[in-house]
Design an enzyme around this catalytic site. Structure first.
Site, PDB file in Angstrom:
ATOM      1  N   SER A 119       0.833  -1.199   0.000  1.00 46.41           N
ATOM      2  CA  SER A 119       0.000   0.000   0.000  1.00 46.41           C
ATOM      3  C   SER A 119       0.877   1.263   0.000  1.00 46.41           C
ATOM      4  CB  SER A 119      -0.952  -0.046   1.205  1.00 46.41           C
ATOM      5  OG  SER A 119      -2.000   0.878   1.065  1.00 46.41           O
ATOM      6  N   ASP A 173     -10.018  -5.355  -3.761  1.00 48.35           N
ATOM      7  CA  ASP A 173      -9.462  -4.283  -2.930  1.00 48.35           C
ATOM      8  C   ASP A 173     -10.326  -3.032  -3.058  1.00 48.35           C
ATOM      9  OD1 ASP A 173      -7.886  -2.328  -1.656  1.00 48.35           O
ATOM     10  OD2 ASP A 173      -6.021  -3.241  -2.338  1.00 48.35           O
ATOM     11  N   HIS A 204      -7.756  -5.801   0.620  1.00 50.21           N
ATOM     12  CA  HIS A 204      -6.531  -5.023   0.828  1.00 50.21           C
ATOM     13  C   HIS A 204      -5.684  -5.736   1.879  1.00 50.21           C
ATOM     14  CE1 HIS A 204      -4.159  -1.447   0.182  1.00 50.21           C
ATOM     15  NE2 HIS A 204      -4.125  -1.173   1.483  1.00 50.21           N
TER      16      HIS A 204
END
Length: 225
Positions: A119, A173, A204
């Site tokens: 991320s 996600d 995620h």
């Protein structure tokens, strides 16, 4: 570790390390979040890879009401075209560069160092890895996106054009939609990078299939010597 370096969690091999993975966490997490993944990678017992999981600095995050948390940069907007605070990205990338240079100074050559990030951490891994002036072993960009892709060609260093890049994303996600990861992958391909695209039935996070592929990638780019 020197006072100027980011603090980090380290997982060392049984033998003296001759390679290193520097792995950046996501927003609000810490280096402790991904450290347990080392045992799940099922690397050979005689591997000599040192894993470093740095802690991002604490800073106010605009989209979270200014709450202070570990973040590689501020997120000022949910607009994907302007969500990353570019100055913060450059600042954190510079701090990661210091970690790389510290490993080099301690005897591990750049070509035996892999940058990884999830991320927000993936943004930093891509940003610094593509601009670093020595060839790295590889780059892993997990559930992430690219900051200012339109400036890549002008800012990137040629040292890592052929470096293997593992780009992976969850199809479900909702935090960083898969199209953003795929857009980063396409920019890399258009600029001649040696990259692969992987998707998984997950949100995620990471999943077992992805961990297995990560393990295979690490073993390929950091083979036993």
């Amino acid at each position: 570790m020197p006072d100027s370096l980011l603090p980090y969690v380290e997982v060392n091999p049984a033998q003296e390390a001759d390679a290193c993975v520097i792995w950046m966490h996501g927003l609000g997490d810490s280096g402790h979040g991904f450290a347990p993944i080392v045992s799940q990678l099922a690397l050979p017992q005689n591997h000599r890879i040192r894993f470093i999981f740095p802690h991002a600095p604490e800073r106010p995050v605009t989209i979270n009401g200014g709450m202070r948390m570990r973040a590689w940069y501020d997120i000022k907007s949910m607009d994907f075209n302007s969500r990353a605070d570019v100055s913060g990205v450059f600042e954190s990338a510079s701090q990661v560069r210091q970690l790389i240079q510290d490993e080099i100074a301690n005897g591990i050559p750049a070509q035996r160092i892999l940058l990884a990030g999830f991320s927000q951490g993936g943004v930093i891994a891509l940003h610094e890895g593509l601009r670093f002036d020595q060839r790295l072993a590889g780059i892993m960009a997990l559930s992430t996106y690219m900051c200012e892709p339109e400036k890549l060609a002008a800012q990137a260093h040629t040292a890592n054009t052929s470096t293997p890049i593992f780009v992976a994303h969850g199809e479900q996600d909702e935090v960083v939609p898969a199209f953003l990861g795929n857009a980063a992958y396409k920019v890399l391909k258009e600029n001649g990078y040696n990259c692969t695209w992987h998707t998984y039935t997950m949100q995620h996070n990471v999943c077992l299939a992805e961990i297995n592929d990560i393990s295979a990638f690490i073993s390929r780019v950091l083979p036993l010597q």
